[in-house]
Design a protein around this motif. Structure first.
Motif, PDB file in Angstrom:
ATOM      1  N   GLY A  57       0.893  -1.378   0.126  1.00 14.88           N
ATOM      2  CA  GLY A  57      -0.056   0.086   0.028  1.00 14.88           C
ATOM      3  C   GLY A  57       0.767   1.409  -0.008  1.00 14.88           C
ATOM      4  N   LYS A  58       1.973   1.085  -0.208  1.00 13.32           N
ATOM      5  CA  LYS A  58       3.050   2.287  -0.181  1.00 13.32           C
ATOM      6  C   LYS A  58       2.543   3.255  -1.371  1.00 13.32           C
ATOM      7  N   GLY A  59       2.341   3.114  -2.332  1.00 12.78           N
ATOM      8  CA  GLY A  59       1.896   4.111  -3.518  1.00 12.78           C
ATOM      9  C   GLY A  59       0.590   4.486  -3.166  1.00 12.78           C
ATOM     10  N   LEU A 118      10.854   5.568 -10.755  1.00 11.38           N
ATOM     11  CA  LEU A 118      11.877   6.211 -11.371  1.00 11.38           C
ATOM     12  C   LEU A 118      12.952   5.319 -12.196  1.00 11.38           C
ATOM     13  N   LEU A 119      13.139   4.190 -11.650  1.00 15.15           N
ATOM     14  CA  LEU A 119      13.610   3.215 -12.348  1.00 15.15           C
ATOM     15  C   LEU A 119      13.227   2.728 -13.541  1.00 15.15           C
ATOM     16  N   ARG A 120      11.716   2.523 -13.510  1.00 15.83           N
ATOM     17  CA  ARG A 120      10.995   2.018 -14.788  1.00 15.83           C
ATOM     18  C   ARG A 120      11.053   3.263 -15.769  1.00 15.83           C
ATOM     19  N   GLU A 121      11.009   4.503 -15.315  1.00 17.05           N
ATOM     20  CA  GLU A 121      11.092   5.561 -16.493  1.00 17.05           C
ATOM     21  C   GLU A 121      12.511   5.647 -16.876  1.00 17.05           C
ATOM     22  N   GLY A 160      16.318  -6.393 -16.080  1.00 15.07           N
ATOM     23  CA  GLY A 160      16.927  -7.793 -15.346  1.00 15.07           C
ATOM     24  C   GLY A 160      16.543  -7.823 -13.954  1.00 15.07           C
ATOM     25  N   HIS A 161      16.779  -6.598 -13.046  1.00 14.87           N
ATOM     26  CA  HIS A 161      16.638  -6.393 -11.777  1.00 14.87           C
ATOM     27  C   HIS A 161      14.932  -6.660 -11.295  1.00 14.87           C
ATOM     28  N   ILE A 162      14.523  -5.860 -12.138  1.00 12.91           N
ATOM     29  CA  ILE A 162      12.819  -5.719 -11.815  1.00 12.91           C
ATOM     30  C   ILE A 162      12.229  -7.017 -12.034  1.00 12.91           C
ATOM     31  N   GLY A 190      13.201  -9.381  -9.283  1.00 13.83           N
ATOM     32  CA  GLY A 190      12.906  -9.083  -7.784  1.00 13.83           C
ATOM     33  C   GLY A 190      14.158  -8.837  -7.112  1.00 13.83           C
ATOM     34  N   SER A 191      15.345  -8.723  -7.764  1.00 16.98           N
ATOM     35  CA  SER A 191      16.432  -8.129  -7.023  1.00 16.98           C
ATOM     36  C   SER A 191      16.678  -6.859  -7.167  1.00 16.98           C
ATOM     37  N   ILE A 192      17.830  -6.186  -6.621  1.00 18.95           N
ATOM     38  CA  ILE A 192      17.916  -4.757  -6.411  1.00 18.95           C
ATOM     39  C   ILE A 192      18.859  -4.218  -7.021  1.00 18.95           C
ATOM     40  N   VAL A 193      18.562  -3.044  -7.881  1.00 19.97           N
ATOM     41  CA  VAL A 193      19.545  -2.261  -8.785  1.00 19.97           C
ATOM     42  C   VAL A 193      20.466  -1.566  -7.736  1.00 19.97           C
ATOM     43  N   PRO A 194      21.760  -1.475  -8.476  1.00 19.33           N
ATOM     44  CA  PRO A 194      22.925  -1.145  -7.876  1.00 19.33           C
ATOM     45  C   PRO A 194      22.577   0.452  -7.379  1.00 19.33           C
ATOM     46  N   ASP A 221       9.658   6.389  -1.615  1.00 16.02           N
ATOM     47  CA  ASP A 221       8.863   5.037  -1.473  1.00 16.02           C
ATOM     48  C   ASP A 221       9.652   3.821  -2.106  1.00 16.02           C
ATOM     49  N   GLY A 222       9.753   2.769  -1.193  1.00 15.82           N
ATOM     50  CA  GLY A 222      10.506   1.841  -1.884  1.00 15.82           C
ATOM     51  C   GLY A 222      11.875   1.757  -1.955  1.00 15.82           C
ATOM     52  N   PHE A 223      12.399   2.586  -1.003  1.00 21.70           N
ATOM     53  CA  PHE A 223      13.949   2.683  -1.042  1.00 21.70           C
ATOM     54  C   PHE A 223      14.071   3.092   0.344  1.00 21.70           C
ATOM     55  N   PRO A 224      15.127   2.690   1.102  1.00 23.81           N
ATOM     56  CA  PRO A 224      16.346   1.615   0.682  1.00 23.81           C
ATOM     57  C   PRO A 224      15.641   0.440   0.986  1.00 23.81           C
ATOM     58  N   ARG A 225      16.160  -0.312   0.196  1.00 20.06           N
ATOM     59  CA  ARG A 225      15.752  -1.919   0.099  1.00 20.06           C
ATOM     60  C   ARG A 225      16.674  -2.884   0.610  1.00 20.06           C
ATOM     61  N   ASN A 226      17.869  -2.373   0.585  1.00 23.65           N
ATOM     62  CA  ASN A 226      18.864  -3.353   1.033  1.00 23.65           C
ATOM     63  C   ASN A 226      20.216  -2.554   1.718  1.00 23.65           C
ATOM     64  N   ASP A 245      -3.779  -9.205  -8.232  1.00 21.28           N
ATOM     65  CA  ASP A 245      -4.788  -8.712  -8.381  1.00 21.28           C
ATOM     66  C   ASP A 245      -4.431  -7.279  -9.418  1.00 21.28           C
ATOM     67  N   ARG A 246      -3.519  -6.891  -8.862  1.00 18.31           N
ATOM     68  CA  ARG A 246      -3.018  -5.527  -9.774  1.00 18.31           C
ATOM     69  C   ARG A 246      -2.444  -5.953 -10.970  1.00 18.31           C
ATOM     70  N   GLY A 247      -1.843  -7.039 -11.122  1.00 18.83           N
ATOM     71  CA  GLY A 247      -1.307  -7.540 -12.385  1.00 18.83           C
ATOM     72  C   GLY A 247      -2.182  -7.527 -13.521  1.00 18.83           C
ATOM     73  N   GLY A 302       0.143  -3.943 -16.190  1.00 20.89           N
ATOM     74  CA  GLY A 302       1.251  -4.153 -17.335  1.00 20.89           C
ATOM     75  C   GLY A 302       2.591  -3.963 -16.675  1.00 20.89           C
ATOM     76  N   ARG A 303       2.785  -4.469 -15.228  1.00 20.31           N
ATOM     77  CA  ARG A 303       3.929  -4.559 -14.696  1.00 20.31           C
ATOM     78  C   ARG A 303       4.768  -6.010 -14.887  1.00 20.31           C
ATOM     79  N   SER A 304       5.999  -5.982 -15.331  1.00 19.35           N
ATOM     80  CA  SER A 304       6.604  -7.241 -15.880  1.00 19.35           C
ATOM     81  C   SER A 304       6.892  -8.240 -14.458  1.00 19.35           C
ATOM     82  N   LYS A 314      10.165 -14.003  -5.755  1.00 22.22           N
ATOM     83  CA  LYS A 314      11.358 -13.301  -5.657  1.00 22.22           C
ATOM     84  C   LYS A 314      11.321 -12.162  -4.777  1.00 22.22           C
ATOM     85  N   ARG A 315      10.394 -11.366  -5.142  1.00 18.75           N
ATOM     86  CA  ARG A 315      10.453  -9.955  -4.650  1.00 18.75           C
ATOM     87  C   ARG A 315      10.364 -10.111  -3.155  1.00 18.75           C
ATOM     88  N   ILE A 316       9.247 -11.245  -2.749  1.00 17.70           N
ATOM     89  CA  ILE A 316       9.024 -11.455  -1.421  1.00 17.70           C
ATOM     90  C   ILE A 316      10.246 -11.898  -0.485  1.00 17.70           C
TER      91      ILE A 316
HETATM   92  N1  UDP Z   1      13.825  -1.539  -7.188  1.00 16.34           N
HETATM   93  C1  UDP Z   1      15.196  -1.495  -6.884  1.00 16.34           C
HETATM   94  N2  UDP Z   1      15.697  -0.337  -5.970  1.00 16.34           N
HETATM   95  C2  UDP Z   1      14.548   0.348  -5.413  1.00 16.34           C
HETATM   96  C3  UDP Z   1      13.426   0.325  -5.973  1.00 16.34           C
HETATM   97  C4  UDP Z   1      12.944  -0.736  -6.842  1.00 16.34           C
HETATM   98  O1  UDP Z   1      15.985  -2.107  -7.492  1.00 16.34           O
HETATM   99  O2  UDP Z   1      15.169   1.081  -4.568  1.00 16.34           O
HETATM  100  C5  UDP Z   1      13.289  -2.514  -8.251  1.00 16.34           C
HETATM  101  C6  UDP Z   1      13.345  -3.921  -7.629  1.00 16.34           C
HETATM  102  O3  UDP Z   1      13.782  -4.752  -8.558  1.00 16.34           O
HETATM  103  C7  UDP Z   1      11.908  -3.923  -7.250  1.00 16.34           C
HETATM  104  C8  UDP Z   1      11.132  -3.453  -8.386  1.00 16.34           C
HETATM  105  O4  UDP Z   1      12.105  -2.157  -8.686  1.00 16.34           O
HETATM  106  O5  UDP Z   1      11.175  -5.320  -7.242  1.00 16.34           O
HETATM  107  C9  UDP Z   1       9.770  -2.709  -7.992  1.00 16.34           C
HETATM  108  O6  UDP Z   1       9.792  -1.834  -7.073  1.00 16.34           O
HETATM  109  P1  UDP Z   1       8.527  -0.919  -6.688  1.00 16.34           P
HETATM  110  O7  UDP Z   1       8.853  -0.348  -5.547  1.00 16.34           O
HETATM  111  O8  UDP Z   1       7.977  -0.508  -7.665  1.00 16.34           O
HETATM  112  O9  UDP Z   1       7.400  -2.300  -6.153  1.00 16.34           O
HETATM  113  P2  UDP Z   1       6.534  -2.225  -4.995  1.00 16.34           P
HETATM  114  O10 UDP Z   1       7.140  -2.686  -3.701  1.00 16.34           O
HETATM  115  O11 UDP Z   1       5.787  -0.807  -5.190  1.00 16.34           O
HETATM  116  O12 UDP Z   1       5.348  -3.379  -5.243  1.00 16.34           O
END
Ligand code: UDP
Ligand code: MG
Length: 193
Positions: free
Chosen positions: A16-18, A38-41, A56-58, A61-65, A88-93, A129-131, A135-137, A146-148
């Protein structure tokens, strides 16, 4: 005094972040920066050197440098002309956290971390459901697993790090959007800048 004030918004995929960030922007006047958006853009930008790496990372489900993500965030902050941001969605690691601290210490102060806590099953159900329309890959079962995994193994320790600094406001992300927003308001009302 740092130039920018930041609230990080964390939680599993579909927590529910967005949705809540949109509410916060409407009522509290922050600028919302979704690291994923921002990464998708950047991935779509013709001529981007990072497009394939990001995709590749998206999907995986892995994390972009962090150098890529943090410079996109920083540029968006500078271009906004504003000084209060929901990131929103950062920092992830740990790479994200260290890279942020190296680049942004003295530039941006992290004032709070909003954490939407949501069970794995609810996250999966919501993203599937959102999928149907997003249109998100990465809104498919294979990517979601993998994301989880990434969220549990890499992002939870970051939330714990900020918890130890007493910065985390935890919400139950399984309630209705209106109920969650009522809790968010309470957390943000105590947030004076
Ligand atoms: N992602 C990343 N670094 C970030 C944010 C997102 O690498 O700081 C990548 C990562 O692969 C992630 C995907 O983008 O699984 C989707 O992130 P988003 O935050 O859009 O997903 P949400 O958590 O909102 O479903
Ligand atoms: Mg999102």
């Amino acid at each position: 005094m740092a130039k920018y004030n930041v609230v990080f918004v964390l939680g599993g995929p579909g927590a529910g972040k967005g949705t809540q960030c949109e509410n916060i922007v409407r009522d509290f006047g922050f600028v919302h920066l979704s690291a994923g958006d921002l990464l998708r853009e950047e991935r779509q930008r013709p001529g981007s050197k990072y497009g394939e790496e990001i995709e590749g990372h998206i999907k995986n489900g892995s994390i972009v440098p962090v150098q890529i993500t943090c410079s996109l965030l920083r540029r968006a902050m500078e271009q906004s002309g504003k000084d209060r941001f929901l990131i929103d969605g950062f920092p992830r690691n740990k790479d994200n956290l260290d890279g942020w601290n190296d680049a942004m210490t003295g530039v941006a102060d992290v004032k709070m971390v909003l954490f939407f806590n949501c069970s794995e099953q609810v996250c999966i159900d919501r993203c599937l459901d959102r999928g149907k329309t997003s249109g998100r890959s990465d809104d498919n079962l294979e990517s979601l697993k993998k994301r989880i995994h990434t969220y549990t193994s890499s992002t939870m320790p970051i939330i714990d790090h900020y918890r130890a600094l007493n910065l985390v406001q935890e919400m139950n992300g399984e309630k209705t959007p209106d109920e969650v927003f009522a809790d968010v308001k309470k957390a943000l009302d105590s947030f004076k800048l």
